[in-house]
Design a protein around this motif. Structure first.
Motif, PDB file in Angstrom:
ATOM      1  N   ILE A 191       0.833  -1.229   0.000  1.00  0.00           N
ATOM      2  CA  ILE A 191       0.000   0.000   0.000  1.00  0.00           C
ATOM      3  C   ILE A 191       0.859   1.268   0.000  1.00  0.00           C
ATOM      4  N   PRO A 192       1.802   1.401   0.928  1.00  0.00           N
ATOM      5  CA  PRO A 192       2.482   2.704   0.971  1.00  0.00           C
ATOM      6  C   PRO A 192       3.490   2.932  -0.140  1.00  0.00           C
ATOM      7  N   LYS A 223       1.300   3.269  -6.324  1.00  0.00           N
ATOM      8  CA  LYS A 223       0.289   4.276  -6.641  1.00  0.00           C
ATOM      9  C   LYS A 223      -1.089   3.688  -6.347  1.00  0.00           C
ATOM     10  N   HIS A 224      -1.240   2.412  -6.624  1.00  0.00           N
ATOM     11  CA  HIS A 224      -2.478   1.700  -6.300  1.00  0.00           C
ATOM     12  C   HIS A 224      -2.164   0.211  -6.317  1.00  0.00           C
ATOM     13  N   ILE A 280      -3.799   3.193 -14.631  1.00  0.00           N
ATOM     14  CA  ILE A 280      -3.382   3.941 -13.443  1.00  0.00           C
ATOM     15  C   ILE A 280      -1.870   4.197 -13.479  1.00  0.00           C
ATOM     16  N   ARG A 315       0.577  11.577 -12.943  1.00  0.00           N
ATOM     17  CA  ARG A 315       1.943  11.294 -12.505  1.00  0.00           C
ATOM     18  C   ARG A 315       2.118   9.784 -12.510  1.00  0.00           C
ATOM     19  N   ASP A 361       0.736  16.744 -10.633  1.00  0.00           N
ATOM     20  CA  ASP A 361       0.229  16.226  -9.364  1.00  0.00           C
ATOM     21  C   ASP A 361      -0.151  17.393  -8.452  1.00  0.00           C
ATOM     22  N   PRO A 362      -1.459  17.581  -8.213  1.00  0.00           N
ATOM     23  CA  PRO A 362      -1.869  18.738  -7.393  1.00  0.00           C
ATOM     24  C   PRO A 362      -1.279  18.702  -5.994  1.00  0.00           C
ATOM     25  N   ALA A 363      -0.959  17.516  -5.499  1.00  0.00           N
ATOM     26  CA  ALA A 363      -0.424  17.416  -4.141  1.00  0.00           C
ATOM     27  C   ALA A 363       0.999  17.956  -4.045  1.00  0.00           C
ATOM     28  N   LEU A 371       1.942  20.891  -5.391  1.00  0.00           N
ATOM     29  CA  LEU A 371       1.906  22.343  -5.269  1.00  0.00           C
ATOM     30  C   LEU A 371       1.782  22.715  -3.801  1.00  0.00           C
ATOM     31  N   ASP A 372       2.577  23.691  -3.394  1.00  0.00           N
ATOM     32  CA  ASP A 372       2.560  24.191  -2.008  1.00  0.00           C
ATOM     33  C   ASP A 372       2.979  23.135  -0.984  1.00  0.00           C
ATOM     34  N   LYS A 373       3.549  22.015  -1.419  1.00  0.00           N
ATOM     35  CA  LYS A 373       3.949  20.978  -0.451  1.00  0.00           C
ATOM     36  C   LYS A 373       5.172  21.434   0.326  1.00  0.00           C
TER      37      LYS A 373
END
Lengths: 101, 556
Positions: B124-125, B128-129, B149, B154, B303-305, B307-309
């Motif tokens: 899992i970790p 991606k899936h 997927i 990304r 990957d929106p995650a 941005l600003d990370k």
């Protein structure tokens, strides 16, 4: 999911997330694991079947901190997550009596 | 006409329909039905690795060299756990991979059956899936989805765990699903593109910062076009090397921990940072608060995650970087920026890149340059992890996206040889060179047997300092020279080891003319190991000490 001390409970501010997911055996593990792996304590969980039975709705109560928006963006990336929304804590307040007994 | 097929046959047919032509793996009890079906396939060539991690990295090498999703196979239990490092490595570097593992029959799951491990939970970790397939019918949906997927947005690794009873279950097939492919990417918001273009036009000291996403999206030519039109000096992360040819006048090479001093100093002065497919990794930024302290930031990523990370962007654009660059290109003004160019030239003159010994093939830089002199831009350059990796990143003239295969995010020693084998399998017309170290090569040395068996056109350049060089370096510099567990008291005879595996080998230490020996070894087809001793006291310089700002580099 360690119980927090009462004093700590008052200090921390909380967020409740409502997460709509496709239902299968691994989805809870995907969602909850994302928080625990980032050392973010999940204080309360509720999961109920939704709609046609192929979907579920999960409510999570977590600490509200500056990292939460980034965490929410990671949750949104999970393949089985349809949507994530912040909601009020009412649902867990109504259930709090269950833990008292 | 309906066919009756087993889950194993369905899996193989779906792989064929995906266009998969080479897979790497190792069979075992729980995946034998799939291997039985694979043995009947005339379309797919199976490459038998000697360790599942090797199979995982071979698939990575295929995917990194071609950009196409690649497949590796392993059995349950130890087969699956051995794959995990290669999968985690693919996750951190966003490499599209589909890993298929056998699992014990569903009735035995959870009973501590022989070779049972919770592959789904373990992966899992680091994926991606992932999927645990519960019926042969489900394979028709899961396998194409796994490929979709892996390649969409990304890219990343997807694991499909298939219990043995699912593999043997026979069902009637009425029709086949479409092969899974990358989903269309969201378009950039026009307002954001306009805002970014205005910022680029208004900037006095902009820098273009390219990450691995530029390579993944095939956007390297567009990035070079943008740099040329808008007059943007360009830095690359370790993952992006080759996106802009290193000898391009606008190239400042690699940034960060082992970047050139003038590169990091230029970043320190920039007033606009245009990050494209890059994630502000700590090895690139150094102390984040001191990274590009005066700069506004444009951040383009699929990957929106991202941005600003790490750093808040003034303009954040969620889009395929190729599409975003294509839209940005006509929107920016043509500019030369003579003052900024002159300032950068002054920094370069004040802090010239230091490659001591680069004319001496018996030195580390000289060896890398001598190897490069034997090859052209068609060659593929893989590395392992350690000092040699950083020296190659600093000194090899990389000029082509996908020319460079290296383990960036996870930094996995043992990556090099199997990844290079995978690249050689996928692109048999290219010469593949793998720079490795005496520490790294031992972590997957068994794959020399695979290289010999497949006769891949692979030249392994082993830079041997009889130590774990980067550990040695850090202990020397930051731990009071207390060297511990970083020097090998006894080392193998690598030339004899290679020959024992059936690979030709040459020892440059013994060669009267090392350049001639190198040319001879590289020009001969097939696998070859080239051994060269290097000085253990050599450091990777310059270096940003861990936790320091990039401007505070030490050495060189």
């Amino acid at each position: 999911m360690n119980a927090s001390l009462p004093a700590e409970n008052q200090r921390l501010s909380r967020a409740v997330l409502r997460i709509d997911v496709t239902d299968h055996a691994g989805v809870m593990s995907h969602v909850v694991g994302l928080f625990s792996r980032r050392a973010c304590n999940v204080e309360a969980i509720l999961c109920l079947p939704a709609g046609d039975g192929r979907h579920s709705r999960i409510w999570l109560q977590v600490e509200d901190n500056p990292r939460l928006p980034a965490m929410i963006r990671q949750v949104e990336k999970l393949i089985d997550v349809q949507s994530v929304a912040r909601c009020d804590a009412g649902i867990f307040e109504r259930l709090s009596g269950l833990a008292a007994g | 006409m309906n066919e009756t097929l087993t889950g194993a046959q369905i899996t193989v047919r779906l792989l064929e329909r995906q266009g998969i032509r080479t897979v790497a793996g190792i069979p075992g009890g729980a995946i034998l039905p799939i291997y039985d079906a694979l043995g009947q396939s005339t379309a797919i060539r199976h490459v038998l690795a000697r360790h599942e991690q090797g199979a995982g990295f071979m698939a990575q090498g295929m995917a990194r060299a071609t950009g196409e999703t690649a497949v590796c196979l392993a059995s349950s239990g130890p087969g699956a756990t051995n794959l995990l490092t290669a999968i985690a490595d693919a996750k951190l570097d966003s490499i599209p991979l589909v890993a298929i593992t056998g699992q014990v029959p569903q009735a035995m799951i959870g009973t501590d059956a022989f070779q049972e491990v919770d592959t789904y939970g373990l992966s899992i970790p680091i994926t991606k899936h992932n999927f645990l397939v519960s019926s042969a019918e489900e394979l028709l949906e899961v396998i194409p989805r796994a490929f979709a997927i892996a390649a969409s947005g990304r890219p990343g690794p997807v694991l499909v765990d298939i219990p043995k009873d699912v593999q043997t279950q026979a069902i009637e097939i009425a029709g086949w699903p479409e092969p899974g492919k990358a989903a269309p990417t969201p378009a950039a918001e026009p307002a954001s593109i306009a805002a970014a273009a205005a910022m680029i036009d208004a900037a006095e000291r902009p820098i273009l910062y390219l990450g691995g996403g530029v390579v993944h999206s095939g956007a390297a030519p567009l990035a070079v076009d943008l740099a040329e039109k808008a007059g943007l000096p360009t830095v690359m992360t370790l993952m992006a090397l080759g996106a802009m040819p290193v000898d391009h006048p606008l190239s400042l090479g690699m940034l960060g921990m082992h970047g050139a001093r003038h590169t990091n100093l230029a970043l320190d002065e920039c007033d606009l940072l245009i990050a494209v497919g890059a994630r502000f990794d700590d090895r690139a930024t150094g102390k984040v608060a001191a990274f590009c302290p005066q700069a506004k930031i444009i951040h383009i990523d699929i990957d929106p995650a991202e941005l600003d990370k790490i750093k808040a962007a003034h303009v954040g654009i969620v889009a395929d970087v190729g599409q975003a660059l294509a839209e940005l290109l006509p929107a920016v003004a043509t500019r030369a920026r003579p003052a900024w160019t002159a300032r950068i030239a002054a920094l370069q003159a004040a802090f010239p890149p230091a490659l001591p010994g680069c004319d001496d093939p018996r030195s580390h830089f000289g060896l890398i340059r001598a190897v490069a002199a034997c090859l052209d831009r068609d060659a593929v350059v893989a590395t392992d992890v350690g000092q040699h990796q950083m020296w190659v990143a600093q000194a090899y003239p990389l000029r082509r996206p996908r020319q460079w295969l290296t383990s960036g995010g996870l930094g996995t020693m043992g990556f090099g040889v199997p990844a290079a084998i995978g690249a050689a399998l996928a692109e048999p017309d290219r010469t593949v060179v793998c720079f490795t170290g005496d520490g790294s090569i031992l972590m997957n040395i068994q794959e020399l047997a695979t290289a010999a068996e497949e006769s891949v056109n692979l030249k392994i350049v082993l830079m041997d300092n009889a130590s774990l060089g980067l550990v040695h370096q850090q202990q020397t510099l930051f731990y009071g020279e207390r060297l511990f567990a970083s020097q090998f008291r006894r080392t193998p005879d690598f030339v004899a080891v290679a020959r024992g595996f059936g690979i030709s080998a040459v020892d440059l230490d013994q060669a009267a003319n090392p350049c001639a020996a190198l040319i001879d070894a590289i020009s001969r087809p097939g696998p070859c190991l080239i051994h060269a001793s290097i000085d253990v006291e050599q450091k990777v310089y310059p270096m940003v000490p861990p936790g320091a700002a990039n401007r505070d580099m030490i050495g060189a």
